[in-house]
Design a protein around this motif. Structure first.
Motif, PDB file in Angstrom:
ATOM      1  N   ALA A 223      -1.614   1.175   0.188  1.00  0.00           N
ATOM      2  CA  ALA A 223      -1.828   0.342  -1.004  1.00  0.00           C
ATOM      3  C   ALA A 223      -1.113  -0.991  -0.864  1.00  0.00           C
ATOM      4  N   GLU A 224       0.015  -0.973  -0.180  1.00  0.00           N
ATOM      5  CA  GLU A 224       0.857  -2.153  -0.052  1.00  0.00           C
ATOM      6  C   GLU A 224       0.219  -3.206   0.850  1.00  0.00           C
ATOM      7  N   LEU A 244      -8.912  -1.630  -2.246  1.00  0.00           N
ATOM      8  CA  LEU A 244      -8.894  -1.720  -3.706  1.00  0.00           C
ATOM      9  C   LEU A 244      -9.939  -0.787  -4.317  1.00  0.00           C
ATOM     10  N   PHE A 247      -8.877   2.985  -3.887  1.00  0.00           N
ATOM     11  CA  PHE A 247      -7.772   3.382  -4.773  1.00  0.00           C
ATOM     12  C   PHE A 247      -8.195   3.371  -6.236  1.00  0.00           C
ATOM     13  N   ARG A 262       0.482  12.305  -5.929  1.00  0.00           N
ATOM     14  CA  ARG A 262       1.687  11.514  -5.645  1.00  0.00           C
ATOM     15  C   ARG A 262       2.604  11.484  -6.857  1.00  0.00           C
TER      16      ARG A 262
ATOM     17  N   VAL B 258       9.991   0.106  -3.485  1.00  0.00           N
ATOM     18  CA  VAL B 258       9.013   1.197  -3.575  1.00  0.00           C
ATOM     19  C   VAL B 258       7.612   0.608  -3.423  1.00  0.00           C
ATOM     20  N   PRO B 259       6.812   1.129  -2.474  1.00  0.00           N
ATOM     21  CA  PRO B 259       5.474   0.570  -2.295  1.00  0.00           C
ATOM     22  C   PRO B 259       4.634   0.746  -3.571  1.00  0.00           C
ATOM     23  N   VAL B 260       3.681  -0.145  -3.759  1.00  0.00           N
ATOM     24  CA  VAL B 260       2.837  -0.092  -4.955  1.00  0.00           C
ATOM     25  C   VAL B 260       1.941   1.148  -4.913  1.00  0.00           C
ATOM     26  N   GLU B 261       1.406   1.518  -6.071  1.00  0.00           N
ATOM     27  CA  GLU B 261       0.548   2.702  -6.130  1.00  0.00           C
ATOM     28  C   GLU B 261      -0.906   2.376  -5.835  1.00  0.00           C
ATOM     29  N   SER B 262      -1.291   1.131  -6.066  1.00  0.00           N
ATOM     30  CA  SER B 262      -2.662   0.721  -5.792  1.00  0.00           C
ATOM     31  C   SER B 262      -2.643  -0.726  -5.320  1.00  0.00           C
ATOM     32  N   PRO B 263      -3.612  -1.118  -4.479  1.00  0.00           N
ATOM     33  CA  PRO B 263      -3.667  -2.520  -4.053  1.00  0.00           C
ATOM     34  C   PRO B 263      -3.769  -3.466  -5.249  1.00  0.00           C
ATOM     35  N   ARG B 266      -0.370  -5.209  -6.081  1.00  0.00           N
ATOM     36  CA  ARG B 266       0.420  -5.927  -5.076  1.00  0.00           C
ATOM     37  C   ARG B 266       1.135  -7.096  -5.709  1.00  0.00           C
TER      38      ARG B 266
END
Lengths: 332, 334
Positions: A223-224, A244, A247, A262, B258-263, B266
């Motif tokens: 996602a990052e 995108l 997700f 998660r 902490v990485p994001v949960e969805s693009p 961002r």
């Protein structure tokens, strides 16, 4: 299947099998995958999904009892599976490089980082020792190591996990490859270091136009940073598409399940939505759809007929008979 | 023991190791004056990165490592003052589950034998009663009776971790230390295991000390959070308060990483420079000093834990003196 014009890597019908005492296991069963030039593709899956075997198969690094049985791996149109071993050695490192989860297990423990970098560079590019040294220092600086001279003289065990991963990335970039395959590069790292490495990969893509296949079990890392994502389950791609889209509008029940399972920092759901059951034994995969024994949508059709990977929206594909029923059913 | 006495009280716990750095003798202050309490029925998360001392803290609590200093008072008894024999009598009440179930289970023992051992050794039950207790434990953790005949290698990773949990439950503990129990598991199996731990806590009234580096797991399971950095506790708060208002600059960086949960989420972020710090012969001041954007001269003196209200404590003198600003609400994942 529509093919986008700027494809760097095109995989078609890749089949890799492992011999076991109980019979042959087809770990990859006709894998199709496209990676666009300059793109970061996330290849996601749990243990046993075949994501790492995919990486090794792309580079023809599968060792017995494993073997590649068929298919094509086209890099800029050239089939790597059909190349003589000598030509393939030039492709490895020069056109495709790979980094791993544990850099300290991969870097030569008794060689200084700088010596290895110089040697790799000179073997592929030639030139004087002084040129190679300058290039090595430049590479170490370009991967964000604050004291390149110190790292140049260091042995791998003298580096922290994050520094060792940066050093391995420098080594992977020594011969300016087009494609970098990163197999769980952040899994063994601390949270604050993990994000540094993820940002570095994104920056290298911007600066060098590098194409990256990022193999991970961590959906949040995808996602990052990823542009596109392919989700693997039991040796097959079950969903692929723009990150995108996948997700926000997952179109395969397994993807829906993974996203929902998660634990999130943003909300405290009382119970996590787990996926019942476990990954199937690939010696005797379930009939029909391989995910059907764990799926909330499964019916007679799913048990009888193996679904094809279908394009539902431009570039968004799902291997589910009932993908249409998942429209807008985002897990997030 | 009074009703208000916490189940576990840790006071000034310390553990040092003698190390050599480039031929020179030095002291690694792995755990340095850590104090906290855990109330009955609570889940407290102990969070930190490599070298923060979180796992050493856990091992010292159980005296699997001998602490160099401090006290651990469990159910009203000072564990640090007990002899080995006395400690053994307390063991059944205080258990641990490790990260890698493969390493902590004997490969030559069936699951049944593994579970029977602590039940018989601590005289909890014998013969038919003991075997019934094993069947009950397997049922509690979602395994079948026939799993008792299997060996660890015949189980999946998730099933092995369930056996590890069943073994911890076997002696009827009040407190279980969970040391990264789901880090080695796949996402879908991790979710099953976390749900199991929550269900067991409700059914049996367990208290957990949950050691993890995964902030999603913390948010999901913990009532209260302790953040460790380089051997010290730097922040302590109820979970919701910590995520809403991380005060210590290290905690802020940790949450921001902490990485994001969805693009779709961002964002630009402040990537923390440098690496976690090993407290070898540490200077007396703040240990986060070298990586902190707000460091100043006053940070070079020893720093106390300051009260931030509502059970929230922070080891940051810059914040206490108003020099480090309050965290911006929009900077935090919401």
């Amino acid at each position: 299947m529509s093919v986008r014009p700027d494809t760097l890597l095109r995989v078609r019908g890749l089949r890799t099998t492992f011999a076991t005492p109980r019979g042959d296991v087809r770990v990859l069963d006709g894998l199709d995958l496209d990676v666009g030039r300059g793109e970061i593709l996330g290849l996601v899956g749990e243990s046993g999904s075949g994501k790492s075997v995919t990486a090794y198969s792309l580079l023809r690094l599968v060792r017995p009892p494993g073997r590649i049985e068929g298919g094509q791996v086209l890099l800029d149109g050239r089939d790597l599976l059909a190349l003589p071993e000598r030509e393939l050695r030039d492709v490895r490192g020069k056109e495709i490089s790979m980094i791993f989860q544990d850099p300290r297990g991969f870097l030569d423990p008794v060689a200084r980082v700088g010596a290895v970098l110089q040697e790799v560079y000179r073997r592929h590019e030639g030139g004087s020792r002084a040129d190679a040294r300058a290039r090595a220092l430049e590479l170490l600086r370009s991967v964000g190591l604050p004291t390149p001279e110190r790292v140049f003289r260091a042995y791998p065990h003298e580096l922290s996990g994050g520094m060792a991963q940066r050093a391995m990335i420098a080594l992977a970039l020594a011969c300016s490859p087009k494609l970098l395959i990163a197999d769980e590069p952040t899994t063994a790292l601390d949270v604050t270091i993990q994000i540094q490495i993820v940002r570095l990969l994104a920056e290298l893509r911007e600066r060098l136009g590098l194409t990256i296949v990022l193999i991970t079990h961590n959906l949040s890392v995808v996602a990052e940073v990823c542009d596109r994502v392919a989700v693997m389950y039991a040796g097959e791609i079950v969903e692929s598409g723009p990150a995108l889209e996948v997700f926000e509008r997952p179109r395969h029940p397994y993807t829906v399940g993974l996203l929902g399972a998660r634990p999130r920092v943003t909300g405290a759901d009382e119970w996590l939505a787990d996926i019942p059951g476990r990954v199937p034994d690939l010696l005797r995969p379930p009939s029909g759809c391989r995910f059907n024994p764990r799926c909330f949508l499964a019916d007679g059709l799913c048990r009888a007929e193996h679904p094809a990977l279908r394009e539902l929206e431009p570039d968004h594909r799902s291997r589910c008979h009932h993908a249409e029923r998942l429209r807008g059913e985002a897990a997030a | 023991m009074s009703a208000r006495e916490p189940l576990l009280r840790v006071e000034g716990l310390s553990k040092s190791f003698r190390v050599r750095v480039g031929g020179r003798r030095a002291t690694l202050r792995a755990v340095d004056g850590v104090s906290f309490e855990i109330a009955r029925g609570e889940t407290v998360a102990l969070v930190g990165e490599s070298g923060s001392g979180k796992s050493t803290t856990a091992l010292c609590l159980l005296r699997l490592e001998e602490p160099s200093g401090g006290r651990v008072v469990f159910e009203g008894t000072d564990m640090t003052a007990l002899s080995r024999a006395e400690l053994r009598r307390l063991r059944p009440r205080l258990q641990i589950v490790f990260q890698d179930p493969t390493e902590s289970l004997n490969p030559r023992r069936t699951v049944g034998a593994t579970l029977l051992e602590p039940i018989e050794a601590h005289g909890i039950a014998r013969g038919g009663d003991a075997r019934r207790r094993v069947a009950e434990l397997l049922d509690h953790v979602g395994l079948e009776v026939e799993h008792a005949r299997r060996y660890p290698h015949q189980l999946s990773g998730g099933q092995r971790q369930r056996v590890g949990i069943a073994r911890a439950l076997a002696t009827g503990p009040s407190l279980i230390v969970l040391d990264e129990p789901t880090s080695a598991l796949d996402v879908s199996v991790q979710a099953q295991t976390l749900n199991l731990l929550r269900r067991l806590q409700r059914e049996i009234g367990l208290t957990y000390l949950f050691i993890t580096h995964d902030l999603g797991v913390v948010r999901h399971l913990a009532d209260r959070v302790l953040v460790m950095y380089a051997g010290q506790l730097v922040e302590e708060a109820p979970t919701a308060a910590l995520f809403a208002r991380p005060v210590h600059p290290y905690t802020r960086a940790l949450l921001d990483a902490v990485p994001v949960e969805s693009p779709a989420q961002r964002r630009r972020r402040l990537v923390l420079p440098g690496e976690p710090y090993s407290p070898i012969d540490p200077a007396p001041g703040c240990r986060f000093l070298g990586r902190c954007p707000w460091s100043a001269a006053e940070c070079e003196s020893p720093v106390d834990l300051y009260d931030a209200g509502g059970g929230h404590r922070v080891r940051c003198v810059g914040w206490a003196h108003g020099r480090v600003p309050e965290p911006e609400p929009e900077a935090i994942a919401s």
